[in-house]
Every structure is written in C-alpha cells, then in structure tokens.
Design an enzyme around this catalytic site. Structure first.
Site, PDB file in Angstrom:
ATOM      1  N   ARG A   1      26.868 106.038  86.688  1.00  0.00           N
ATOM      2  CA  ARG A   1      25.637 105.429  87.212  1.00  0.00           C
ATOM      3  C   ARG A   1      25.939 104.683  88.495  1.00  0.00           C
ATOM      4  O   ARG A   1      27.043 104.196  88.692  1.00  0.00           O
ATOM      5  CB  ARG A   1      25.093 104.369  86.244  1.00  0.00           C
ATOM      6  CG  ARG A   1      24.749 104.800  84.901  1.00  0.00           C
ATOM      7  CD  ARG A   1      24.387 103.580  84.061  1.00  0.00           C
ATOM      8  NE  ARG A   1      23.023 103.156  84.306  1.00  0.00           N
ATOM      9  CZ  ARG A   1      21.959 103.714  83.727  1.00  0.00           C
ATOM     10  NH1 ARG A   1      22.104 104.699  82.888  1.00  0.00           N
ATOM     11  NH2 ARG A   1      20.755 103.287  83.993  1.00  0.00           N
TER      12      ARG A   1
ATOM     13  N   GLU B   1      12.071 108.747  82.224  1.00  0.00           N
ATOM     14  CA  GLU B   1      11.150 108.263  81.195  1.00  0.00           C
ATOM     15  C   GLU B   1      10.085 107.450  81.928  1.00  0.00           C
ATOM     16  O   GLU B   1      10.433 106.532  82.680  1.00  0.00           O
ATOM     17  CB  GLU B   1      11.937 107.392  80.214  1.00  0.00           C
ATOM     18  CG  GLU B   1      11.166 107.031  78.988  1.00  0.00           C
ATOM     19  CD  GLU B   1      11.953 106.128  78.039  1.00  0.00           C
ATOM     20  OE1 GLU B   1      11.307 105.474  77.217  1.00  0.00           O
ATOM     21  OE2 GLU B   1      13.200 106.073  78.132  1.00  0.00           O
TER      22      GLU B   1
ATOM     23  N   LYS C   1      15.572  99.159  84.191  1.00  0.00           N
ATOM     24  CA  LYS C   1      14.114  99.065  84.226  1.00  0.00           C
ATOM     25  C   LYS C   1      13.619  97.900  83.372  1.00  0.00           C
ATOM     26  O   LYS C   1      12.624  97.277  83.702  1.00  0.00           O
ATOM     27  CB  LYS C   1      13.501 100.379  83.720  1.00  0.00           C
ATOM     28  CG  LYS C   1      13.478 101.452  84.782  1.00  0.00           C
ATOM     29  CD  LYS C   1      12.718 102.670  84.321  1.00  0.00           C
ATOM     30  CE  LYS C   1      13.601 103.572  83.507  1.00  0.00           C
ATOM     31  NZ  LYS C   1      13.018 104.880  83.226  1.00  0.00           N
TER      32      LYS C   1
HETATM   33  P1  ATP Z   1      17.333 102.341  83.140  1.00  0.00           P
HETATM   34  O1  ATP Z   1      18.619 102.057  82.425  1.00  0.00           O
HETATM   35  O2  ATP Z   1      17.263 101.782  84.510  1.00  0.00           O
HETATM   36  O3  ATP Z   1      16.138 102.022  82.338  1.00  0.00           O
HETATM   37  P2  ATP Z   1      17.227 105.053  82.357  1.00  0.00           P
HETATM   38  O4  ATP Z   1      18.489 105.818  82.321  1.00  0.00           O
HETATM   39  O5  ATP Z   1      16.648 104.614  81.076  1.00  0.00           O
HETATM   40  O6  ATP Z   1      17.370 103.899  83.395  1.00  0.00           O
HETATM   41  P3  ATP Z   1      15.564 107.278  82.893  1.00  0.00           P
HETATM   42  O7  ATP Z   1      14.164 107.260  83.283  1.00  0.00           O
HETATM   43  O8  ATP Z   1      15.920 107.742  81.533  1.00  0.00           O
HETATM   44  O9  ATP Z   1      16.116 105.834  83.133  1.00  0.00           O
HETATM   45  O10 ATP Z   1      16.436 108.030  83.987  1.00  0.00           O
HETATM   46  C1  ATP Z   1      16.136 109.284  84.544  1.00  0.00           C
HETATM   47  C2  ATP Z   1      17.391 109.869  85.104  1.00  0.00           C
HETATM   48  O11 ATP Z   1      17.947 109.007  86.084  1.00  0.00           O
HETATM   49  C3  ATP Z   1      18.423 110.049  84.028  1.00  0.00           C
HETATM   50  O12 ATP Z   1      19.019 111.335  84.181  1.00  0.00           O
HETATM   51  C4  ATP Z   1      19.407 108.956  84.289  1.00  0.00           C
HETATM   52  O13 ATP Z   1      20.688 109.337  83.899  1.00  0.00           O
HETATM   53  C5  ATP Z   1      19.300 108.765  85.796  1.00  0.00           C
HETATM   54  N1  ATP Z   1      19.647 107.382  86.157  1.00  0.00           N
HETATM   55  C6  ATP Z   1      19.089 106.257  85.692  1.00  0.00           C
HETATM   56  N2  ATP Z   1      19.702 105.163  86.194  1.00  0.00           N
HETATM   57  C7  ATP Z   1      20.684 105.630  87.011  1.00  0.00           C
HETATM   58  C8  ATP Z   1      21.672 104.995  87.832  1.00  0.00           C
HETATM   59  N3  ATP Z   1      21.779 103.659  87.908  1.00  0.00           N
HETATM   60  N4  ATP Z   1      22.505 105.788  88.531  1.00  0.00           N
HETATM   61  C9  ATP Z   1      22.406 107.126  88.466  1.00  0.00           C
HETATM   62  N5  ATP Z   1      21.503 107.781  87.715  1.00  0.00           N
HETATM   63  C10 ATP Z   1      20.648 107.046  86.996  1.00  0.00           C
HETATM   64 MG    MG Z   2      16.305 106.168  79.557  1.00  0.00          MG
END
Ligand code: ATP
Ligand code: MG
Length: 562
Positions: free
Chosen positions: A266, A39, A276
């Site tokens: 994660r 995102e 984020k």
């Molecule tokens: P955050 O919780 O940090 O805001 P998010 O999951 O909202 O992260 P996205 O931009 O939606 O962030 O993530 C893109 C991809 O990266 C998704 O497939 C998500 O599952 C993966 N991802 C995000 N954070 C992690 C993590 N800590 N470990 C492994 N994969 C991750």
């Molecule tokens: Mg997300």
C-alpha cells in the site's frame, strides 16, 4: 479500452508488469484484464490512485487489454450513492476510462449464490449456528489449532434446507452463517472454516430487498474476478494471507476461469492518514471542510487544491510498485506535481500581504503597459501586458527595516527590480502611530528596464495598486504534526495530532485580474502554484488555494537544527 497514461509506461518493469507482459508473450493470455475494485464507502485517496494507475496503466500498455471498474458493494449497510458518483468522477479525472466495463459485485449475487449451493452439494460448506463469540473462541490462535463447530457434520440436505430458509428470511441477523468447510487446524487462519454468507436484513442500493443474505468479501471478490474474466487480480499486501482462500473458493466450483492474485504494498504518506475510516471521522466531526478539503489526501481534495492528474500519475510512476511496506515522503508527491506545473502553469503576479510603495518620480495618472512572459519555461506560451502606475504594492516580506544578514531585498536606501519592470529604491519609510510600516516611497530608474538587473539587485513581485484585484488566499501546511500516526501511543486519540496551523487564511491579498479567471492551476511568481477554490469562491470574491510552494520549503525547515 483504458486510456494509457504516458507516464505509466515504465522504462524498467516492476514485478507485476513483468508478470503480465510475460503472460502475454508466452501466450498464456492473449491480452490482460485487470480491475479496480473500490468499496463505495468513502472518497478515493492518493493510495487508491496508486492502484488505479497500476491497474489501468498496465491494461493501457498491452494491446487488446482492458481494466474494469467494479464497485465492491457487498456490504449494503455502509455504502452510499454519493461515493459511487465521486469514485467515477475521480477515476476519470485521473485520466482513465473503463469504457463499457463498469460492474458491481451485486451484479453477481445470483451466480455467487449458485456457487454457494455448489459448495454445499459437494460437502464443502455448512450452515453454522455458532454465535460470533463462540466462533471466535473456537477459532484457535496462530500457535493452536481451532476446534470444529458442532454443526460441521450437518448433512448436505440439512445444509441446503437451512441455507434456503436463511435466504427466505426465517432467521434474524447473525443467527446463522454459511461457512466453507476447509480445515480448522490450518496454520492459515483464513482457512479455518471462514464465514462465506451472513444474514443481514438490510435493503441494498441495487438489489433492493431481494436478498437478506450477503456474501462476505472473500466469497464475493474472487468469484466476481472469475466471472469477469480477470487475468490478474492485483491487490494490496494485507490480502496475501487470503490468497489460499481465494484459490480454494475458485478451485472448488465451476468458475469460468482462475485469475491470478498478486499483492503489492500500500501507499502510505507522511503527515497524513490514508484510511477511509479515519478520513470519514475527520469529515463527520467537522474537523475538515468535507471530503474535498484541500488538506485531505483524497483525490477530490488534491483536485480542489490544484494538484494535476499528470502530476499524480507521475508520482505513482515514480514511487513504483514493490512488496515492501514503507512510508513515502509527502515531499515526493509535491515535487512530482511541481514538475508538471512548472511546464504547464501560466504565470501571474500576486501579492499576499500588500505593502504600498509610492513611486515618487512617476507622474500621477500615468499608466504604462509592460510586456511579461506568460511562462518563462515555455516560450510558446506568449506574453501579456501588465500595468504599472505611481502606486504599486509589494509583499511585506520583501522589505526589512533593519535587514538581516544575507537579506538582499528592499531596506531603507536599497534598490530592487520590480519583476518585468523597473528598479525602485526606498527613500522614505512611513509608519502608523504604533510604529508599523504602512508605506514605502522612492523613485524608479527609467533606464533600468532596458538592462538586466545588476548582480545583488533582487527581483521582487508587485502589482499596480489601482489595477489589482482583491482576493482571499488560503495557505496550507501538513494535515498532521507527526509523520506517522502508527507512532501515536495506544489510547491516545489520533486526531490530537492534527496540525492546528494547517490552514492560514489571508483576507487582504491582491492579485493580477487575469489570474482569477483561470480554470486550472497557475503560478504566482515567487509564491507558488494556486487554484481558484471551487467551493468558496463567489463572483467578485475569489478565494485562491495555494497548491504548493515553488520549492520544498518544508524540507529546508526540517533540516535546520533547533
Ligand atoms: P481503506 O483502508 O483506505 O479504507 P480499502 O482497501 O478498504 O482502503 P477499497 O475501496 O477496498 O479500500 O480499495 C480499492 C482498491 O484500492 C483495493 O484494490 C485496494 O487494495 C486499493 N488500495 C486501497 N488503499 C490503498 C493504498 N493505500 N495503496 C495502494 N492501494 C490501495
Ligand atoms: Mg476495503
């Protein structure tokens, strides 16, 4: 095609690789298609790197396979072009390539809208007038079923008409939603008639003001996967309970294929944060020097600090992929980067806190060039010449007026070897009016260069004072004082756990002149790995970031009692 990272080819397959390889061997898919779907609401962090290495790495291992980069841009209110650019830069820097497969969830708004109409026509979606509060109140709990919305029984015609009017902008934000008609008594809360479209009168970066209704994450994500022909939709564990909804939505429309969603845990790292939202808070409150502050766990921060793509890929390979939630020790990331740098980084000499040493039997004005190996770990890297003169500097740490037990470096009367050079002996200690040591004086041994340093003679780093270049050096420590912010008590501001000593600025350091011309990360012998700071360095005024120390001093400190 995605470019395979050599480290990504695991000798033993993790459970996701196992499934993917099996699906190709069995002929279920001729090749696989994965995607990385960020995102664009922040910069990528090391957790994202785990997902990138998995998705791109896997596609790179199986011939004919590919990995898409897809921006999950369904929430126009939170997204920013700065993030879109940085995400592409970071994925490329990590060594991966999406080729021509760059997509946006917003590319599919027409088709997703079509699927919504299909669900309505099948009697599987309805327009609901409940407010957010009413919806919450009728949702039930984990132990009690929810209650049906009074709008659940609207006819297909009514729903088609109201949904068209939602789209035409006739109702304010939040007045109505489109909900999937699944089961208000389902033990899975995600299946209790989830909202799939909401009104949001916000223009979108890519679709402008074409839409004032936007699909929710669950509605958009699976359909985007299906429309791109994704075979394996790999996501993190928190989406496990969403999988029945993912499947339900795809099963009930004429989607071109049905990707398989697979979840993994994660990445969490000690002494830092990985969300984020929290990283944005640090940036917005000015608690760090931007998203790429070298203390941040962001890809751009790690890059600025001097971490290497190969080191990060190596780390992701080493931690593997499982379904267990855990917190990984920051030391493992640093060790992976050290291993890469040990092989690749050129060596230089630098002195962090200089102390003058006058070599009393060295003729004034004489300069000799000494041969020094560029990388003792790599004989191919050749050698360079470093000057020595009557006035050298050593690090203050390498002298103790009253040596502690087990301290073998310089002290009054003691001898040490100048790295790549000669033995010197301290004969005289000069102090200022306050009693601070400001200069050491003593002779060198002209014969010593030919021999190996004797047992018990320490080898220390140094520089010829008139030839050294001044630099500012920034030393980093952990971002937080606690290993895991989930232990911070409820009601306490988590930013109170920021480590006040996470940045130490040394303004009077001296370095070998060739080091500041390095583009990549290099080593100052005995001190660690360093990289020129891309933000604060100016011509003639280098600022160097310490990437990591040579050894895990942190583990040693923690192990010490008291
Ligand atoms: P955050 O919780 O940090 O805001 P998010 O999951 O909202 O992260 P996205 O931009 O939606 O962030 O993530 C893109 C991809 O990266 C998704 O497939 C998500 O599952 C993966 N991802 C995000 N954070 C992690 C993590 N800590 N470990 C492994 N994969 C991750
Ligand atoms: Mg997300």
């Amino acid at each position: 095609m995605s470019s395979p990272a050599p480290e990504a080819v695991a000798e033993s397959l993790d459970f996701i690789r196992e499934i993917a390889h099996q699906d190709v061997q069995s002929g279920r898919h001729p090749a696989i298609v994965t995607r990385f779907p960020p995102e664009p609401n922040g910069y990528l962090h090391i957790g994202h790197a785990k997902s990138i290495c998995l998705n791109f790495g896997l596609a790179g291992e199986i011939p004919g396979s590919r990995c898409h980069l897809r921006f999950d841009d369904t929430n126009p209110a939170r997204e920013d072009i700065e993030y879109v650019d940085s995400i592409q830069e970071d994925v490329k820097w990590l060594g991966f390539d999406w080729g021509s497969h760059l997509f946006h969830a917003s590319d599919y708004f027409d088709q997703i809208h079509g699927f919504a109409l299909e669900l309505i026509r099948k009697g599987l979606a309805y327009v609901c007038d409940q407010t957010v509060e009413e919806m919450r109140a009728s949702r039930g709990t984990l132990t009690e079923p929810g209650t049906d919305s009074p709008f659940r029984t609207r006819s297909v015609e009514q729903n088609l008409e109201l949904f068209a009017r939602m789209r035409a902008g006739e109702f304010p934000d939040g007045a109505r939603t489109l909900r999937a008609k699944i089961d208000m008594a389902s033990p899975n809360m995600n299946l209790r008639d989830p909202v799939i479209y909401r009104i949001k009168k916000v223009p979108h970066d890519r679709t402008g003001d074409k839409w004032c209704i936007y699909p929710t994450y669950d509605m958009a994500h699976g359909y985007s996967d299906a429309l791109e022909g994704i075979t394996h939709s790999i996501c993190t564990l928190e989406f496990e309970a969403h999988r029945p909804l993912y499947d339900w939505l795809i099963d009930h429309v004429s989607a071109p294929c049905h990707p398989r969603q697979i979840e993994f845990s994660r990445l969490n790292l000690t002494y830092t944060v990985m969300s984020k939202r929290r990283l944005l808070e640090l940036v917005e409150k000015g608690l760090v020097d931007g998203w790429d502050d070298p203390r941040m766990p962001t890809i751009s921060g790690l890059r600025r600090r001097g971490f290497t793509p190969a080191g990060i890929r190596h780390f992701c390979h080493r931690i593997g992929v499982t379904k267990y939630n855990s917190v990984t020790d920051m030391g493992i990331l640093e060790e992976a980067v050290r291993e890469d740098l040990n092989k690749s980084a050129p060596r230089f000499l630098g002195v962090l806190r200089p102390l003058k040493f006058t070599i009393t039997n060295w003729p004034a004005g004489k300069v000799e060039m000494l041969k020094a190996l560029n990388n003792p770990a790599d004989p191919e890297a050749g050698h360079r010449e470093i000057p020595i003169s009557r006035e050298v500097v050593i690090d203050q740490d390498d002298f103790m007026e009253v040596p502690a037990p087990k301290y073998f470096r310089l002290a009054p009367g003691r001898t040490a070897r100048l790295r790549h050079g000669y033995n010197v002996t301290v004969e005289e200690v000069i102090k200022d009016a306050e009693g601070n040591v400001i200069e050491l004086r003593g002779p060198y041994d002209p014969e010593s260069r030919e021999s190996k340093p004797k047992k018990g003679v320490a080898v220390i780093h140094w520089l010829s004072a008139p030839h050294a270049v001044p630099a500012e050096v920034r030393l980093y420590d952990r971002l937080l004082t606690v290993p895991d912010t989930s232990t911070v008590p409820e009601g306490t501001d988590w930013t109170t756990t920021l480590n006040p000593d996470s940045l130490e600025i040394l303004s009077g350091s001296l370095v070998e002149s060739a080091s500041v011309g390095q583009k990549g990360t290099f080593q100052f012998e005995r001190l660690g790995y360093f990289r020129l700071d891309s933000k604060h360095s100016q011509p003639g005024k280098p600022v160097l970031n310490r990437t990591v120390t040579l050894k895990d001093t942190w583990a040693a400190i923690q192990a010490k009692p008291g």
